[in-house]
Design an enzyme around this catalytic site. Structure first.
Site, PDB file in Angstrom:
ATOM      1  N   SER A 327       4.580  -5.130   5.249  1.00  0.00           N
ATOM      2  CA  SER A 327       3.911  -5.515   4.012  1.00  0.00           C
ATOM      3  C   SER A 327       3.656  -4.289   3.144  1.00  0.00           C
ATOM      4  O   SER A 327       3.569  -3.160   3.643  1.00  0.00           O
ATOM      5  CB  SER A 327       2.583  -6.216   4.298  1.00  0.00           C
ATOM      6  N   ASP A 328       3.538  -4.505   1.849  1.00  0.00           N
ATOM      7  CA  ASP A 328       3.074  -3.429   0.979  1.00  0.00           C
ATOM      8  C   ASP A 328       1.604  -3.165   1.290  1.00  0.00           C
ATOM      9  O   ASP A 328       0.958  -3.912   2.034  1.00  0.00           O
ATOM     10  CB  ASP A 328       3.286  -3.800  -0.488  1.00  0.00           C
ATOM     11  N   TRP A 329       1.065  -2.110   0.722  1.00  0.00           N
ATOM     12  CA  TRP A 329      -0.211  -1.572   1.177  1.00  0.00           C
ATOM     13  C   TRP A 329      -1.409  -2.421   0.749  1.00  0.00           C
ATOM     14  O   TRP A 329      -1.493  -2.896  -0.376  1.00  0.00           O
ATOM     15  CB  TRP A 329      -0.350  -0.146   0.637  1.00  0.00           C
TER      16      TRP A 329
END
Length: 621
Positions: A327-329
């Site tokens: 996932s992105d942050w």
């Protein structure tokens, strides 16, 4: 210093006794395949060890290559807290010291990881760090590494061979200091002129982006992952370019991703190519699709990282992707840094609790939580029976397999001496400098009398703005007053709206592409005193229509030093750049364009692919 210590099995095989039981267990046997070793190790792990694999967050280094044992500027915990107590072993490193210090730090964290029950080695990742943009949320200035154009500048050169050469050099420099995972390439299509992430892309064209993605992956990973590879995370699935009004979904006001032109499938093309060429991981974007339908079914309007239709239905099942999804942050928790806050990018699920968000991300098909270290939250979900341990095993298996493929279990250590010699060596730097100069894109070249300004010759008297006069060297004589000059070189940055209320906001260039009227007026007056060569740093398009009316020569750059620009303007290194996106003629046309459609303004000032040759003064072949 290399800290590798091995034992010898009765059959003479050297191995690392990672669980310290005096036996070469199958997961420690270098003669077995990565899949066989993964299958042996996974059932040996405690729940805590498996959960630790599913987290991937920022880490920071201590002074002189030591471990930082306190919270950093961004990192929330000291190194031992996350490695030895939370059993985490995937980290995105930010600031690095010298190559020797970076190698020393890698060895120190790998030594710490050996103390865990099964000695799972650490995978160090990084955002791009070979160009110019310094933005904690996106990329880092090259520093001690060789310096190249931004990816958009490599695309401007248009050479697939150069893309692979860059990727191979970056791979060598990364591995020398222990970096074994790249949080790139970015294969989003730059179809919305205002979007602030275009410098990291290969431009607006789906075919070119796909072609360059292949070379990039081959240069970093090879034909398959091995001990010399850097594992790539291709992003941002399913294509992050079509942002409403060009705003970025790092921020609440930029959460909506739209497809008024119906071009969703075009944005998927580079990801299809990346999957076919064995990208190690894929990262979904923050964006929330609005009004999107797939196969006649409305797509849930939640961020892509929460979206089961996108991750499982499209990526896993339809496109057949079986690798890691990272996932992105910070999809789970808000990010608080100093006095600035950036809300969790929980678009469409803002009202869910952190635990509910985590459950939805796992249900979507994501393997690893970017930017999070809340292992206790996931442990609680498993112990409460909300998330099954079998679901944890599914992701842990994929993550362990990559570590085995990279050879980290057999030797995660690097040589300080070799790092000091290889990283940023003169040859690599020279190649990067040449690429910078070649990426310079000449847009116009001609004075009022029809003569050309470029290439510069005969060591003219030069007035400069935005360029270090000391860089002129043998190019010409610097003068303080424009009236005393034969030519002026003006370096500008593409305009953006300066915002700084939220954490990271000041680093993302957004808003209008128009230059301030006062700047245009001043430069127009200056052009009456001396012919102007105007360079615009195009980290995204700019409205150059007013500048084109009085500039003697107009060029665009995409990560180019002063020295490299001068080498291009003089023809010492011939510039060959061609625009990787169109440059619109006005903001009215930008506002009327469709974010998912490339070249969607009716009368661009310069079309995608435009570029002049210093040799012929005509469109370059």
């Amino acid at each position: 210093m290399n800290h590798l210590q091995t034992s010898v099995a009765p059959n003479g095989t050297h191995y690392r006794d990672l669980n310290r039981n005096g036996v070469m267990d199958p997961f420690e046997d270098p003669s077995l395949s990565p899949a066989e070793r993964t299958a042996d190790l996974l059932p040996r792990l405690s729940l805590e060890e498996k959960v630790g694999l599913l987290f991937h967050t920022v880490i920071e280094t201590g002074p002189d290559g030591t471990l930082l044992e306190r919270p950093g500027n961004i990192s929330k915990s000291g190194t031992s807290a996350v490695v030895a107590h939370k059993f985490m072993n995937h980290f995105n490193v930010h600031a690095l010291g010298t190559p020797r210090q970076a190698a020393r730090w890698n060895n120190a964290i790998q030594k710490l990881a050996e103390s865990n029950p099964h000695g799972i080695p650490v995978t160090i990742s990084t955002d791009p760090r070979h160009a110019f943009i310094e933005n904690t949320g996106v990329s880092f200035n090259a520093g001690h590494f060789s310096q190249w154009p931004e990816p958009i500048g490599l695309a401007a050169i248009g050479s697939a061979e150069l893309i692979r050469r860059f990727a191979d050099i970056a791979r060598q420099e990364y591995t020398a200091v222990g970096i074994r995972a790249a949080l790139h390439p970015t294969v989003d299509l730059a179809t919305e002129p205002r979007w602030g992430r275009q410098a990291g892309t290969f431009g607006q064209d789906k075919a070119q982006t796909s072609r360059f993605a292949v070379e990039y992956l081959k240069g970093f990973q090879g034909d398959s992952l091995g001990p010399g590879s850097v594992a790539c995370t291709t992003k941002h699935f399913p294509g992050g370019g079509p942002q409403r009004d060009g705003e970025d979904p790092h921020f609440p006001y930029g959460r909506e991703q739209v497809y008024p032109g119906g071009r969703f499938e075009e944005h998927l093309e580079p990801f299809r190519t990346a999957i076919a060429n064995h990208t190690s991981a894929i990262m979904p974007y923050y964006g929330m699709p609005v009004g999107l339908e797939l196969d006649g079914e409305a797509v849930e309007e939640v961020g892509f990282g929460y979206n089961r239709q996108i991750i499982t239905g499209l990526l896993r099942e339809k496109l057949g992707y079986g690798g890691v999804v990272l996932s992105d942050w910070e999809l789970v928790n808000d990010n608080v840094v100093g006095d600035k806050v950036l809300p969790a990018r929980a678009w469409g699920v803002e009202n869910l609790t952190a635990a509910e968000r985590m459950q939805k991300i796992l249900n979507a098909g994501v393997d690893q939580f970017g930017g999070e270290e809340c292992t206790d939250l996931l442990l609680g979900l498993v112990r409460d029976g909300i998330v099954s341990e079998a679901r944890i095993d599914e992701s842990a298996r994929r993550l362990l397999l990559v570590k085995f493929q990279l050879g980290l279990f057999d030797n995660p250590y690097v040589s300080e001496d070799e790092a000091a010699v290889l990283v940023g060596n003169d040859h690599f730097r020279a190649e990067g400098h040449r690429a910078q100069a070649r990426s310079v894109t000449v847009l116009t070249d001609g004075k009022a009398d029809g003569s050309r300004l470029l290439p510069l010759s005969d060591k003219p008297r030069i007035y400069v703005e935005g360029l270090d006069p000391a860089a002129l060297g043998s190019t010409g004589l610097p003068v303080d007053a424009p009236e005393d000059a034969d030519v002026a070189i003006i370096r500008l940055h593409a305009p953006w709206e300066h915002r700084q209320d939220l954490f990271l906001e000041e680093g993302f260039h957004a808003g209008s592409l128009d230059f301030p009227p006062g700047l245009i007026s001043r430069l127009a007056a200056l052009s009456k005193k001396v012919p102007l060569i105007i360079d615009v740093r195009l980290d995204r398009p700019a409205i150059l229509t007013p500048l084109a009316q009085f500039a003697g020569a107009l060029v665009g750059t995409f990560g180019v030093s002063d020295a490299a620009l001068l080498d291009a303007l003089t023809g010492r290194i011939l510039p060959c750049g061609r625009l990787p996106f169109e440059l619109p003629s006005s903001m009215d046309e930008v506002r009327a364009s469709r974010p998912d459609v490339a070249s969607d303004t009716p009368s661009p000032l310069f079309a995608n692919g435009h570029g002049l040759s210093l040799l012929r003064g005509a469109d370059a072949a």
